[in-house]
Enzyme design. Structure first.
Site, mmCIF file in Angstrom:
data_model
loop_
_atom_site.group_PDB
_atom_site.id
_atom_site.type_symbol
_atom_site.label_atom_id
_atom_site.label_comp_id
_atom_site.label_asym_id
_atom_site.label_seq_id
_atom_site.Cartn_x
_atom_site.Cartn_y
_atom_site.Cartn_z
ATOM 1 N N GLU A 126 -2.555 12.020 3.625
ATOM 2 C CA GLU A 126 -3.364 12.203 4.824
ATOM 3 C C GLU A 126 -2.882 13.384 5.665
ATOM 4 O OE1 GLU A 126 -4.094 8.151 3.354
ATOM 5 O OE2 GLU A 126 -2.269 9.303 3.753
ATOM 6 N N HIS A 196 -6.534 -2.799 6.709
ATOM 7 C CA HIS A 196 -7.902 -2.292 6.561
ATOM 8 C C HIS A 196 -8.802 -2.800 7.680
ATOM 9 C CE1 HIS A 196 -6.199 -2.084 2.476
ATOM 10 N NE2 HIS A 196 -6.933 -0.991 2.367
#
Length: 392
Positions: A126, A196
Site C-alpha cells: 500500500e 475488513h
C-alpha cells in the site's frame, strides 16, 4: 506449494496460481467469498436480512443529467472510472488485482477497454501504491489508486499524510499531486471482523491538504468520485462496501459532478438534527421515520458527504433551527469525527441548544466478528439517544 495454490484459488473463486494477476491475499478471502459468489437458494435471504442493520432508500431518479440506468454502487463506481478514462488520456488506474476487475468488481472490463498500460496491477504494498500515485500525479497525469480495503490503508499513512497532503505546501506551490485520488472499500459489511470493517476517516480528517469523501448511494458515488478525480487536491474516496450490491438506483450514464464539501439536507425537520455519512445515513432515515411515528418528533436528516473539509454552515444552520443534534458513525466513539462536529456546533450554536449533543458510534474496541450486531450503532441505539434528548 502448487497444490496449496490450486486449493486456495478454488476457495477464493479466482483463477489458479500462475494465471493472470495472482492469488488475492488470504486476509480478504472470507469476505470475498461472501460478497462475490452468488447466493444459494436455501436460507441466504434470511441470513442477509439478519445481517443488514439498515434498509437502503434510493433517491428519486435524477432528471437533469440525461439518460439513466439502474446500477448498484460498484457499477456506479465502474461507470465513473470508465468516464474518467475516456475523457482524460493521462488517467491511469492501479492497485491490487484491479486489472481483472478487483475483488469487488469495480474495475471489471476497464483493462480490456483501455489497455494494460492504463489499468494495471501493483504489488501487495500500500505504501508503494500511494507513493507511485504521488509520482504519477506530480508529472501532471491523473492517478486513481485503489487500496483493496480501507483497513489496509495504514501502511500508506506516511505517504498520504507527510507527502501527498504536504507536497504543494512544502514546494511553495511549484509542484503538487492534486490529481491523485485514492479509493478504498470502507465500513462494516456484516461479517468482516477486525480487518475488513474499519472506518478510518477520522485519522485523515486531522490532516490539512487532503479531502475525504464518503457517499451514501450509487448516484452520489458516481458524482462525488468524478468530482474527486477532477479536484485539484489529493482526495481519499471511501466506498461503503456493504452498499456495493445492496444499494441499487437509477444513475446517469453520462458524467456529472456533485460538489465536494457541501452537505445535503435529505429530509427537513424542526425538532432534531440527525447527521451521518455513508451507510449510516440510511440508519438515520429509519430513525427519523420511527421518531415521527412513535414520538411525533420531526427530524432533519443531513448527509455530510465530505468529511474534510466539512460543511459546518449547513449543520449549524440546521441546529439553530432544531436545537438538538445527534451524530452517528460506525467508527469508535473516542476521537471519531462526531467529536469534531460536536465541538464546533457547541461553539457556534451554544445558546440555541435545547439538550446536550448526542453521539451514537461504535465502541472503543477492535471491530468484532460475531458481536458485530451489538457493536454497530443501529437504529435502536440511535432512537434511544434521540428519545433521551427529547425528554431532556
Amino acid at each position: 506449494m502448487a497444490a496449496f495454490a490450486a486449493i486456495a484459488g478454488r476457495l477464493l473463486g479466482l483463477r489458479a496460481a500462475g494465471t493472470e494477476g495472482r492469488l488475492l491475499r488470504l486476509r480478504g478471502a472470507g469476505l470475498q467469498r461472501a460478497l462475490l459468489q452468488p447466493a444459494s437458494a436455501t436460507g441466504d435471504a434470511a441470513q442477509r436480512r439478519q445481517v443488514a442493520h439498515f434498509t437502503f432508500q434510493p433517491d428519486p431518479e435524477p432528471q437533469e443529467y440525461g439518460q439513466t440506468q439502474k446500477m448498484n454502487l460498484f457499477q456506479a463506481i465502474t461507470s465513473a472510472l470508465d468516464n474518467s478514462l475516456a475523457k482524460d488520456p493521462t488517467a491511469v488506474i492501479f492497485g491490487e488485482d484491479v486489472a481483472f476487475g478487483g475483488v469487488f468488481r469495480c474495475t471489471v472490463g476497464l483493462r480490456d477497454k483501455y489497455g494494460k498500460d492504463r489499468v494495471f496491477n501493483t504489488p501487495l504494498c500500500e505504501q508503494g501504491i500511494v507513493g507511485f500515485g504521488i509520482g504519477i500525479a506530480v508529472t501532471g497525469a491523473t492517478a486513481i489508486a485503489e487500496i483493496q480495503f480501507a483497513d489496509y490503508i495504514f501502511p500508506a499513512f506516511d505517504q498520504i499524510v507527510n507527502e501527498a497532503a504536504k507536497y504543494r505546501y512544502r514546494s511553495g506551490d511549484l509542484f503538487n499531486c492534486g490529481s491523485l485520488t485514492i479509493r478504498a472499500p470502507w465500513g462494516c459489511v456484516g461479517h468482516g471482523a477486525l480487518y475488513h470493517s474499519q472506518s478510518p476517516e477520522a485519522f485523515f480528517a486531522h490532516c490539512p491538504g487532503i479531502k475525504v469523501v464518503v457517499p451514501r448511494s450509487p448516484f452520489q458515488a458516481k458524482g462525488l468520485l468524478l468530482s474527486c478525480i477532477e479536484d485539484k487536491n489529493p482526495c481519499i474516496f471511501f466506498e461503503p462496501k456493504i452498499l456495493y450490491r445492496a444499494a441499487v438506483e437509477q444513475v446517469p450514464v453520462e458524467p456529472y459532478h456533485i460538489p465536494l464539501s457541501q452537505a445535503e439536507v435529505i429530509q427537513e425537520g424542526s425538532d432534531v438534527t440527525l447527521v451521518a455519512w455513508g451507510t449510516q445515513v440510511h440508519v438515520m432515515r429509519e430513525v427519523a421515520s420511527m421518531a415521527q411515528e412513535k414520538l411525533g418528533v420531526s427530524c432533519e436528516v443531513i448527509d455530510l458527504k465530505t468529511i474534510l473539509p466539512w460543511d459546518m454552515d449547513t449543520v449549524c444552520k440546521s441546529v439553530i433551527k432544531t436545537g438538538r443534534l445527534l451524530i452517528s458513525h460506525e467508527a469508535p466513539l473516542t476521537g471519531g469525527f462526531a467529536s469534531e462536529i460536536s465541538s464546533t456546533v457547541q461553539e457556534e450554536c451554544f445558546l440555541n441548544l435545547e439538550a446536550p449533543i448526542s453521539r451514537v458510534c461504535g465502541y472503543d474496541t477492535p471491530f468484532p466478528h460475531i458481536f458485530e450486531p451489538f457493536y454497530i450503532p443501529d437504529k435502536w441505539k440511535c432512537y434511544d439517544a434521540l428519545r433521551k434528548m427529547i425528554n431532556y
